[in-house]
Scaffold this motif. Structure first.
Motif, PDB file in Angstrom:
ATOM      1  N   PHE A 117      14.600  -9.950  11.503  1.00  0.00           N
ATOM      2  CA  PHE A 117      13.846 -10.674  12.534  1.00  0.00           C
ATOM      3  C   PHE A 117      13.600  -9.707  13.673  1.00  0.00           C
ATOM      4  N   TYR A 118      12.325  -9.532  14.027  1.00  0.00           N
ATOM      5  CA  TYR A 118      11.968  -8.515  15.014  1.00  0.00           C
ATOM      6  C   TYR A 118      10.793  -8.996  15.842  1.00  0.00           C
ATOM      7  N   LYS A 119      11.018  -9.110  17.143  1.00  0.00           N
ATOM      8  CA  LYS A 119       9.983  -9.507  18.104  1.00  0.00           C
ATOM      9  C   LYS A 119       9.258 -10.774  17.666  1.00  0.00           C
ATOM     10  N   GLY A 120      10.037 -11.786  17.290  1.00  0.00           N
ATOM     11  CA  GLY A 120       9.485 -13.088  16.968  1.00  0.00           C
ATOM     12  C   GLY A 120       8.912 -13.243  15.578  1.00  0.00           C
ATOM     13  N   VAL A 121       9.062 -12.228  14.731  1.00  0.00           N
ATOM     14  CA  VAL A 121       8.502 -12.273  13.380  1.00  0.00           C
ATOM     15  C   VAL A 121       9.599 -11.879  12.379  1.00  0.00           C
ATOM     16  N   TYR A 122       9.611 -12.556  11.236  1.00  0.00           N
ATOM     17  CA  TYR A 122      10.504 -12.195  10.139  1.00  0.00           C
ATOM     18  C   TYR A 122       9.755 -11.283   9.175  1.00  0.00           C
ATOM     19  N   TYR A 123      10.457 -10.278   8.661  1.00  0.00           N
ATOM     20  CA  TYR A 123       9.865  -9.354   7.701  1.00  0.00           C
ATOM     21  C   TYR A 123      10.760  -9.251   6.466  1.00  0.00           C
ATOM     22  N   LEU A 124      10.115  -9.113   5.297  1.00  0.00           N
ATOM     23  CA  LEU A 124      10.810  -8.803   4.052  1.00  0.00           C
ATOM     24  C   LEU A 124      10.353  -7.434   3.574  1.00  0.00           C
ATOM     25  N   THR A 125      11.302  -6.590   3.192  1.00  0.00           N
ATOM     26  CA  THR A 125      10.979  -5.383   2.454  1.00  0.00           C
ATOM     27  C   THR A 125      11.490  -5.584   1.036  1.00  0.00           C
ATOM     28  N   ILE A 126      10.688  -5.201   0.043  1.00  0.00           N
ATOM     29  CA  ILE A 126      10.909  -5.660  -1.328  1.00  0.00           C
ATOM     30  C   ILE A 126      10.759  -4.496  -2.314  1.00  0.00           C
ATOM     31  N   ARG A 127      11.631  -4.481  -3.285  1.00  0.00           N
ATOM     32  CA  ARG A 127      11.608  -3.463  -4.338  1.00  0.00           C
ATOM     33  C   ARG A 127      10.601  -3.837  -5.428  1.00  0.00           C
ATOM     34  N   ASN A 128       9.934  -2.808  -5.948  1.00  0.00           N
ATOM     35  CA  ASN A 128       9.044  -2.952  -7.096  1.00  0.00           C
ATOM     36  C   ASN A 128       9.108  -1.664  -7.911  1.00  0.00           C
ATOM     37  N   ASP A 129       8.801  -1.763  -9.200  1.00  0.00           N
ATOM     38  CA  ASP A 129       8.907  -0.600 -10.076  1.00  0.00           C
ATOM     39  C   ASP A 129       8.007   0.555  -9.639  1.00  0.00           C
ATOM     40  N   GLU A 130       6.860   0.246  -9.028  1.00  0.00           N
ATOM     41  CA  GLU A 130       5.902   1.296  -8.708  1.00  0.00           C
ATOM     42  C   GLU A 130       5.842   1.665  -7.234  1.00  0.00           C
TER      43      GLU A 130
ATOM     44  N   VAL B 203       6.039  -4.926   1.644  1.00  0.00           N
ATOM     45  CA  VAL B 203       6.482  -5.575   2.868  1.00  0.00           C
ATOM     46  C   VAL B 203       5.635  -6.825   3.089  1.00  0.00           C
ATOM     47  N   ALA B 204       6.241  -7.876   3.649  1.00  0.00           N
ATOM     48  CA  ALA B 204       5.538  -9.124   3.967  1.00  0.00           C
ATOM     49  C   ALA B 204       6.115  -9.665   5.269  1.00  0.00           C
ATOM     50  N   LYS B 205       5.398 -10.612   5.898  1.00  0.00           N
ATOM     51  CA  LYS B 205       5.862 -11.150   7.178  1.00  0.00           C
ATOM     52  C   LYS B 205       5.793 -12.667   7.187  1.00  0.00           C
ATOM     53  N   SER B 206       6.525 -13.262   8.152  1.00  0.00           N
ATOM     54  CA  SER B 206       6.610 -14.717   8.233  1.00  0.00           C
ATOM     55  C   SER B 206       6.860 -15.131   9.684  1.00  0.00           C
TER      56      SER B 206
ATOM     57  N   GLU C  73      13.250  -1.062  18.900  1.00  0.00           N
ATOM     58  CA  GLU C  73      12.528  -0.436  17.800  1.00  0.00           C
ATOM     59  C   GLU C  73      13.111  -0.852  16.457  1.00  0.00           C
ATOM     60  N   LEU C  74      12.221  -0.961  15.469  1.00  0.00           N
ATOM     61  CA  LEU C  74      12.582  -1.352  14.107  1.00  0.00           C
ATOM     62  C   LEU C  74      12.428  -0.154  13.182  1.00  0.00           C
ATOM     63  N   TYR C  75      13.401   0.014  12.269  1.00  0.00           N
ATOM     64  CA  TYR C  75      13.382   1.135  11.329  1.00  0.00           C
ATOM     65  C   TYR C  75      13.574   0.636   9.901  1.00  0.00           C
ATOM     66  N   LEU C  76      13.021   1.395   8.970  1.00  0.00           N
ATOM     67  CA  LEU C  76      13.223   1.151   7.547  1.00  0.00           C
ATOM     68  C   LEU C  76      14.002   2.316   6.953  1.00  0.00           C
ATOM     69  N   VAL C  77      14.983   2.003   6.093  1.00  0.00           N
ATOM     70  CA  VAL C  77      15.724   3.024   5.341  1.00  0.00           C
ATOM     71  C   VAL C  77      15.241   2.974   3.898  1.00  0.00           C
ATOM     72  N   TYR C  78      14.957   4.125   3.293  1.00  0.00           N
ATOM     73  CA  TYR C  78      14.302   4.161   1.988  1.00  0.00           C
ATOM     74  C   TYR C  78      14.519   5.514   1.329  1.00  0.00           C
ATOM     75  N   THR C  79      14.123   5.617   0.072  1.00  0.00           N
ATOM     76  CA  THR C  79      14.027   6.891  -0.630  1.00  0.00           C
ATOM     77  C   THR C  79      12.574   7.080  -1.033  1.00  0.00           C
ATOM     78  N   ARG C  80      12.207   8.304  -1.398  1.00  0.00           N
ATOM     79  CA  ARG C  80      10.810   8.551  -1.772  1.00  0.00           C
ATOM     80  C   ARG C  80      10.686   9.845  -2.565  1.00  0.00           C
ATOM     81  N   ARG C  81       9.546   9.963  -3.238  1.00  0.00           N
ATOM     82  CA  ARG C  81       9.166  11.221  -3.870  1.00  0.00           C
ATOM     83  C   ARG C  81       8.758  12.231  -2.784  1.00  0.00           C
ATOM     84  N   GLY C  82       8.560  13.460  -3.229  1.00  0.00           N
ATOM     85  CA  GLY C  82       7.947  14.459  -2.352  1.00  0.00           C
ATOM     86  C   GLY C  82       8.895  15.113  -1.378  1.00  0.00           C
ATOM     87  N   ALA C  83      10.187  15.133  -1.695  1.00  0.00           N
ATOM     88  CA  ALA C  83      11.162  15.735  -0.777  1.00  0.00           C
ATOM     89  C   ALA C  83      12.000  16.783  -1.510  1.00  0.00           C
TER      90      ALA C  83
END
Length: 204
Positions: A58-71, A75-78, A113-123
Motif C-alpha cells: 500500500f503506497y500513497k493511497g493505492v494498493y499494488y501487486l507485483t506478480i511472477r510469470n514465466d516470461e 504489476v497491477a493496481k487497486s 519512496e517505493l522500491y521493487l526487489v527483483y532479479t533480471r537478465r543482462g547482468a
C-alpha cells in the motif's frame, strides 16, 4: 489494515485449467481463526502457467501487486485492495521491459519512496539458474522502474537467490533476506558457499 483485517494475496488454478490466477482475499483474524470475508477479481494472462506468487503493498493511497510469470514480471493496481486493474509488464521509465522472468519480486518502502526487489537478465549472470542473482532494487514511479536508481542488494556468486523475503523494520529501514541455493551443480566455482545474506536498506 487499520481495522485489524488482512489482505492476503494468493494464486490459484481453476479446475480443468492449466494457467494460474492471482487475486486478493480480505480476511478477518480473531487471534486464532482466519475467516475469508471477500475475494477480489481474478487476474491471469495467456502466457503459459499464467500468474503466480503475488506480493502486495500500500503506497500513497493505492494498493499494488507485483506478480511472477514465466516470461516477465507484471504489476497491477487497486483502489480498495481487492479489485485490480491496469495489469502490465514491468518496464523501465523509458518503456523497455525489465528482463525479470519466472521469479518472484517483492516491495519495500523507505520514507516516501517505493522500491521493487527483483532479479533480471543482462547482468553478466547467464550462468545463474533463471538469472536469479544478484538481487536488485529500483525505485518505482508511476508503475515503472527508474533505471538510474538500480542497486545490487546481494552479490552474484553463481548460486541462485530467487526466493527471498523482505521485512519492514521501521519507516526508513527494511531488510532483505536470502540464502544461496547451491544449484546448479558446480555453482560454487563462482564463489558461492551456501551463505545467508541479510541486507539492511536505508535512505543513505
Amino acid at each position: 489494515l487499520e481495522d485489524g483485517n488482512i489482505l492476503v494475496p494468493m494464486s490459484f488454478t481453476k479446475k480443468g485449467e492449466q494457467n494460474s490466477y492471482c487475486g486478493v482475499a480480505l480476511c478477518s483474524f480473531d487471534g486464532e481463526n482466519v475467516e475469508v470475508l471477500k475475494v477480489g477479481n481474478a487476474l491471469t494472462v495467456t502466457v503459459e502457467r499464467g500468474l503466480c506468487e503475488p506480493s502486495i503493498v500500500f503506497y500513497k493511497g493505492v494498493y499494488y501487486l507485483t506478480i511472477r510469470n514465466d516470461e516477465c514480471g507484471f504489476v497491477a493496481k487497486s483502489k480498495d485492495g481487492l479489485v485490480y486493474t491496469d495489469l502490465q509488464l514491468w518496464k523501465w521509465e523509458d518503456g523497455s521491459i525489465l528482463q525479470n522472468y519466472n521469479t518472484q519480486q517483492h516491495w519495500f518502502k523507505l520514507g516516501d519512496e517505493l522500491y521493487l526487489v527483483y532479479t533480471r537478465r543482462g547482468a553478466n549472470n547467464d550462468h545463474v539458474f533463471r538469472h536469479r542473482a544478484p538481487l536488485f532494487a529500483s525505485r518505482v514511479e508511476n508503475m515503472k522502474l527508474v533505471r538510474n536508481s538500480e542497486i545490487a542488494l546481494v552479490p552474484q556468486r553463481g548460486a541462485r537467490m530467487g526466493n527471498f523475503g523482505v521485512t519492514r523494520i521501521n519507516e526508513n529501514t527494511s531488510a532483505v533476506m536470502v540464502s544461496e541455493w547451491m544449484q546448479p551443480e558446480g555453482c560454487e566455482r563462482f564463489g558461492s558457499d551456501n551463505s545467508i545474506y541479510v541486507t539492511e536498506v536505508t535512505p543513505d
